[in-house]
Design a protein around this motif. Structure first.
Motif, PDB file in Angstrom:
ATOM      1  N   ARG A  32       0.837  -1.205   0.000  1.00 48.53           N
ATOM      2  CA  ARG A  32       0.000   0.000   0.000  1.00 48.53           C
ATOM      3  C   ARG A  32       0.866   1.246   0.000  1.00 48.53           C
ATOM      4  NH1 ARG A  32      -4.060  -0.951   4.130  1.00 48.53           N
ATOM      5  NH2 ARG A  32      -3.384  -3.015   4.618  1.00 48.53           N
ATOM      6  N   THR A  33       0.291   2.340  -0.497  1.00 46.33           N
ATOM      7  CA  THR A  33       0.967   3.628  -0.418  1.00 46.33           C
ATOM      8  C   THR A  33       0.721   4.195   0.975  1.00 46.33           C
ATOM      9  OG1 THR A  33      -0.972   4.822  -1.223  1.00 46.33           O
ATOM     10  CG2 THR A  33       0.649   4.145  -2.880  1.00 46.33           C
ATOM     11  N   ASN A  34       1.421   5.280   1.299  1.00 48.16           N
ATOM     12  CA  ASN A  34       1.170   5.881   2.603  1.00 48.16           C
ATOM     13  C   ASN A  34      -0.182   6.601   2.590  1.00 48.16           C
ATOM     14  OD1 ASN A  34       1.447   8.770   2.100  1.00 48.16           O
ATOM     15  ND2 ASN A  34       3.633   8.397   1.840  1.00 48.16           N
ATOM     16  N   PRO A  35      -0.718   6.939   3.746  1.00 46.34           N
ATOM     17  CA  PRO A  35      -2.075   7.488   3.835  1.00 46.34           C
ATOM     18  C   PRO A  35      -2.312   8.796   3.090  1.00 46.34           C
ATOM     19  CG  PRO A  35      -1.346   6.724   5.983  1.00 46.34           C
ATOM     20  CD  PRO A  35      -0.154   6.662   5.066  1.00 46.34           C
ATOM     21  N   GLU A  36      -1.254   9.502   2.707  1.00 40.28           N
ATOM     22  CA  GLU A  36      -1.436  10.775   2.007  1.00 40.28           C
ATOM     23  C   GLU A  36      -1.095  10.696   0.526  1.00 40.28           C
ATOM     24  OE1 GLU A  36       0.795  13.672   4.175  1.00 40.28           O
ATOM     25  OE2 GLU A  36      -0.333  13.320   6.012  1.00 40.28           O
ATOM     26  N   SER A  37      -0.654   9.551   0.038  1.00 38.65           N
ATOM     27  CA  SER A  37      -0.204   9.426  -1.343  1.00 38.65           C
ATOM     28  C   SER A  37      -1.201   8.711  -2.240  1.00 38.65           C
ATOM     29  CB  SER A  37       1.122   8.667  -1.407  1.00 38.65           C
ATOM     30  OG  SER A  37       2.157   9.414  -0.864  1.00 38.65           O
ATOM     31  N   ARG A  52      -6.766  -4.700  -6.743  1.00 44.52           N
ATOM     32  CA  ARG A  52      -7.001  -3.941  -5.522  1.00 44.52           C
ATOM     33  C   ARG A  52      -7.797  -4.801  -4.557  1.00 44.52           C
ATOM     34  NH1 ARG A  52     -10.383   0.771  -7.546  1.00 44.52           N
ATOM     35  NH2 ARG A  52     -10.327   1.362  -5.361  1.00 44.52           N
ATOM     36  N   ALA A  53      -7.567  -4.592  -3.268  1.00 42.92           N
ATOM     37  CA  ALA A  53      -8.305  -5.337  -2.247  1.00 42.92           C
ATOM     38  C   ALA A  53      -9.800  -5.118  -2.425  1.00 42.92           C
ATOM     39  CB  ALA A  53      -7.869  -4.877  -0.858  1.00 42.92           C
ATOM     40  N   HIS A  54     -10.549  -6.198  -2.413  1.00 38.08           N
ATOM     41  CA  HIS A  54     -12.014  -6.175  -2.459  1.00 38.08           C
ATOM     42  C   HIS A  54     -12.581  -5.563  -3.744  1.00 38.08           C
ATOM     43  CE1 HIS A  54     -11.492  -7.312   1.679  1.00 38.08           C
ATOM     44  NE2 HIS A  54     -10.876  -6.181   1.926  1.00 38.08           N
ATOM     45  N   GLY A  66      -4.242   3.160 -14.067  1.00 37.91           N
ATOM     46  CA  GLY A  66      -4.852   2.636 -12.843  1.00 37.91           C
ATOM     47  C   GLY A  66      -4.587   3.599 -11.698  1.00 37.91           C
ATOM     48  N   THR A  67      -5.627   3.982 -10.974  1.00 41.90           N
ATOM     49  CA  THR A  67      -5.488   4.906  -9.852  1.00 41.90           C
ATOM     50  C   THR A  67      -5.261   4.124  -8.566  1.00 41.90           C
ATOM     51  OG1 THR A  67      -6.914   6.534 -10.913  1.00 41.90           O
ATOM     52  CG2 THR A  67      -6.643   6.722  -8.530  1.00 41.90           C
ATOM     53  N   ILE A  68      -4.212   4.515  -7.844  1.00 37.37           N
ATOM     54  CA  ILE A  68      -3.878   3.892  -6.571  1.00 37.37           C
ATOM     55  C   ILE A  68      -4.411   4.783  -5.462  1.00 37.37           C
ATOM     56  CG2 ILE A  68      -2.026   3.102  -5.068  1.00 37.37           C
ATOM     57  CD1 ILE A  68      -0.298   2.861  -7.682  1.00 37.37           C
ATOM     58  N   VAL A  69      -5.313   4.238  -4.666  1.00 32.54           N
ATOM     59  CA  VAL A  69      -5.948   4.963  -3.564  1.00 32.54           C
ATOM     60  C   VAL A  69      -5.032   4.910  -2.340  1.00 32.54           C
ATOM     61  CG1 VAL A  69      -7.978   4.980  -2.055  1.00 32.54           C
ATOM     62  CG2 VAL A  69      -8.220   4.382  -4.471  1.00 32.54           C
TER      63      VAL A  69
END
Length: 97
Positions: A32-37, A52-54, A66-69
């Motif tokens: 995962r990316t960090n919470p702000e990225s 992506r999960a789920h 693809g957008t990484i949340v």
């Protein structure tokens, strides 16, 4: 379906260009990316499977990144020859006047 990033993002970094032969193992494992990225997987040629999960897996191709949340578990799988990079974004606030 890829999430829509907020409008107030600015790019702050990008990876080097990867191929099927040079993709780092960490991208193939759930991470995962960090919470702000936020991130965007930019395909230059070929395709990747973005998992992506789920969520249902998404095939990403040139012109359809693809957008990484932030903080969401995700990984990629190669789907043959591919050339891509990952761009990273974070929110910015305009300075008070």
């Amino acid at each position: 379906m890829t999430a829509s990033p907020p409008d107030n993002l600015r790019k702050y970094a990008e990876t080097r260009i990867f191929t099927k032969e040079t993709i780092p193992g960490v991208l193939l494992k759930s991470h995962r990316t960090n919470p702000e990225s936020w991130g965007q997987i930019v395909i230059l040629s070929g395709a990747l499977l973005y998992i992506r999960a789920h969520q249902l897996p998404q095939r990403i191709v040139p012109g359809a990144p693809g957008t990484i949340v932030p903080n969401e578990l995700h990984r990629v799988e190669t789907a043959g020859a591919v050339t891509f990079r990952v761009d990273f974004y974070r929110a910015y606030r305009e300075a008070a006047k």
